[in-house]
Design an enzyme around this catalytic site. Sequence first.
Site, PDB file in Angstrom:
ATOM      1  N   ARG A 253      -0.499  -0.923  12.803  1.00  0.00           N
ATOM      2  CA  ARG A 253      -0.616   0.185  13.773  1.00  0.00           C
ATOM      3  C   ARG A 253       0.180  -0.122  15.035  1.00  0.00           C
ATOM      4  O   ARG A 253       0.274  -1.281  15.436  1.00  0.00           O
ATOM      5  CB  ARG A 253      -2.073   0.388  14.184  1.00  0.00           C
ATOM      6  CG  ARG A 253      -2.970   0.786  13.054  1.00  0.00           C
ATOM      7  CD  ARG A 253      -4.399   1.046  13.534  1.00  0.00           C
ATOM      8  NE  ARG A 253      -5.230   1.384  12.401  1.00  0.00           N
ATOM      9  CZ  ARG A 253      -5.830   0.479  11.620  1.00  0.00           C
ATOM     10  NH1 ARG A 253      -5.696  -0.804  11.879  1.00  0.00           N
ATOM     11  NH2 ARG A 253      -6.565   0.869  10.592  1.00  0.00           N
TER      12      ARG A 253
ATOM     13  N   LYS B  35       0.825  -1.203   0.000  1.00  0.00           N
ATOM     14  CA  LYS B  35       0.000   0.000   0.000  1.00  0.00           C
ATOM     15  C   LYS B  35       0.867   1.264   0.000  1.00  0.00           C
ATOM     16  O   LYS B  35       0.790   2.071   0.924  1.00  0.00           O
ATOM     17  CB  LYS B  35      -0.911  -0.016   1.234  1.00  0.00           C
ATOM     18  CG  LYS B  35      -2.031   1.006   1.198  1.00  0.00           C
ATOM     19  CD  LYS B  35      -2.782   1.001   2.522  1.00  0.00           C
ATOM     20  CE  LYS B  35      -3.794   2.118   2.594  1.00  0.00           C
ATOM     21  NZ  LYS B  35      -3.850   2.763   3.877  1.00  0.00           N
TER      22      LYS B  35
ATOM     23  N   HIS C 203       4.434   6.669   9.815  1.00  0.00           N
ATOM     24  CA  HIS C 203       3.788   7.969   9.646  1.00  0.00           C
ATOM     25  C   HIS C 203       2.520   8.034  10.489  1.00  0.00           C
ATOM     26  O   HIS C 203       2.011   7.003  10.944  1.00  0.00           O
ATOM     27  CB  HIS C 203       3.481   8.254   8.170  1.00  0.00           C
ATOM     28  CG  HIS C 203       2.581   7.249   7.527  1.00  0.00           C
ATOM     29  ND1 HIS C 203       3.047   6.064   7.020  1.00  0.00           N
ATOM     30  CD2 HIS C 203       1.246   7.245   7.316  1.00  0.00           C
ATOM     31  CE1 HIS C 203       2.046   5.368   6.512  1.00  0.00           C
ATOM     32  NE2 HIS C 203       0.928   6.057   6.680  1.00  0.00           N
TER      33      HIS C 203
END
Length: 763
Positions: A316, A155, A297
């Site tokens: 995450r 991704k 990020h």
Amino acid sequence: MCSSRVRSVDEACEARPEPRPAAAPQNPLKRLHCAVQQYAWGRNSEDSEVAQLVAASGQAVDPTKPYAELWMGTHPSAPSLLADNGYAGQPLLTLLRDRPELLGAALPRFGCDLPFLFKVLSVGTALSIQSHPDKALAERLHADKPEIYKDANHKPEMALALTEFEALCSFVPHSELLESLEACPELAQCCGSQCVEALRAAAAAPDGSPQRTAALRAAFHEVMACPADRAAAYVERMCERLKADAAEGCQLSPRELLSLRLELQYPGDVGVLAAWFLNYLRLQPGQAVALPANEPHAYISGEIVEVMATSDNVIRAGLTPKMRDVEALCSSLTYDQGLPELLTGGKAAASPHLAVYRPPFREFELWRYTPPAGTAEELPAADGPLMVLVQQGGLRVRSGSQSRNLQRGDVYFVAAGAALELQAAADSRHLLGEQGASGAAPVGELELQPLSGRAEASSEASTSYASATGRPSSYARVHGSASRAPARWRRIDTVAKEQLREVRYEKAQGEGIAKITINRPEKRNAFTPRTVMEMSWCFADAREDPAIGVIILTGEGPLAFCSGGDQSVRGAGGYVGADGIPRLNVLDLQMQIRRLPKPVIAMVAGYAVGGGHILHMMCDLTIAADNAVFGQTGPKVGSFDAGYGSTQMARLVGQKKAREMWFLARLYDAQQAMDMGLVNTVVPLAELEPETLQWCREILKNSPTALRVLKSALNAAEDGQAGIQQLGGDATLLFYQSEEGNEGRQAYMDKRPPDFSRFKRLP
Ligand SMILES: CC(C)(COP(=O)(O)OP(=O)(O)OC[C@H]1O[C@@H](n2cnc3c(N)ncnc32)[C@H](O)[C@@H]1OP(=O)(O)O)[C@@H](O)C(=O)NCCC(=O)NCCSC(=O)c1cc(O)c2ccccc2c1O
């Protein structure tokens, strides 16, 4: 507009005269109904671009819900549905499976699906600290945990700012991380002393070296894997400290303010500390950033369009109530350090109104079309499919026999191979202000701004070193760059038991920098005897403070550094203060700056004239804003400085120029001053303090004794016996620290003859 990257818009344009390999598709324009994601981090409907676009497209908006993402594509989690007859209500993917030729050259390359997912995001609350896996990792994660990693695709993504957009992206440069560990003791404690030491030791290793990567990986992992209760305690302690500093009048840095904001959103979350590892960017509208796989990020706030390969794989590890996969995140990151490159959209040959954002990924590029109202032009056919979102204005689109009026909020799929005749609505100027109508564009006005101020911490210009080889030398690699980040100033109101009234005195938290600001902007920072006394107390304090290594002298506001002696208090014999005694005490201040064994930097915005000009000349270095003006006014107001004001000037600019400056009493702009050798550098006004801080930080990395003796030596060459006395004093200071010097003192105390026999008489 988002296009798959089969052939770029420019290549398509250049290839226009060539016969097309395939016939233009019939009915290439397909209107879509797109899904909205109402994640908790979104914005209220009235503040959300996602909600506004949805409303503009005629769908109902629920004012009680947050609006986070608009998805335009085929991803199974929220597929776009066709609106036109024939396929109405069916997923776009169904059409593509029935008519794969609509994908054009993307089909053999990426298979029978749209290779990208196009989104608008309205970010109200920070999103998690995350990364996206590369293809191999995505396949592994999907196989192991299909309920969490829902597809096997990578991704890579790109985000384009529609409003100011705050984000944390990639690891900060090593020097900045070391500064953060100083500035934020709780971060250092959370890392642990071993990791901190390893990071410090890695400062000498080159960027990207295994030593640095290992040190960074260990420290980041230590923080991310910190048990929740300990992490919460560190976060709480940091925030309490910052709040106490703020209550004391200390100016918090943008990064510290961010910490407080993040803590409010995610109380006690380890991500509040981990954020210090990442670059803090503030993108301006029209700026984009590409995020390859395995880069950490977190989006903080703002409205953006985002494009990515068709995937929803997110790892995450912080700032999230969702599942954390710390090990997967920490083990997969690149640990590259430095600022990510910002994309500002290259002009396309196809149209002057088309900007192309081309990330380093195969799957897509982003086109931003902002035609003035009434523009009519044709865009060449793309070999791959397009996704079009109208963000502002209105546009008539014709392709083959199909013609459509597109309005804000409309989303269209455009088949590969379809040339587009575009006509921007003539009456849509009001929607776009001066730029006029926007057509089939993902965004509104085209306003590309260079990023300024490290993004805040972000606009980090690095120190430049000359290189004989064209590559960064080992010198540059070892000594690296110094930060331009804002300092966190702590104000000191009382010095030498006196309340400061005409001067502001500050010290940078965690750094050896003091700043003395003449604070009489209403008089262009003219000085009275009191101003001079206050400056003198501050210089004395900075000299005495062992933590201070460099001092900035400046004036309040952008209009003046200092306009010299206050003529309204000038009397016979000098300038008169409250005690009624006339003084020329600025002459003592000049000497004090000259003799101070630490570098003093004049930071000059606006006028540096008269006695103010002499003060900047007495400083070791001068950094000037581009609005600075220099000169001597004395002969016009019945004054002169026949001491350093004349002789130091002649040393700096030469005898002829010095005579010109005094005899004519003209004023000179910053560039002229630079050409004369009066200043060290000239920078835009907005860069004045960041530049000065960078110089300070560079100086602070160097040996304090070397700087001290150099200053004495440079003075000695000019100052006669007084200069030799200063240099001699430094020699004594060093000698007292030697064994040889100590032997003499000890022998005296022991009442024995000294034994200097063991000290060599070097040639
Ligand atoms: C500095 C200027 C060129 C700025 O011009 P600008 O048009 O931007 O602003 P104004 O002129 O309107 O000023 C705004 C406001 O500030 C007052 N002001 C500015 N400078 C001074 C000053 N030096 N003393 C007193 N007041 C000042 C100004 O009057 C305005 O106030 P209002 O109430 O009217 O609004 C321009 O301002 C300018 O030329 N200023 C004078 C520069 C000057 O001649 N300075 C003195 C030189 S002599 C000296 O400094 C000196 C000092 C020492 O201690 C010595 C010691 C020993 C030997 C020699 C010494 C020496 O020469």
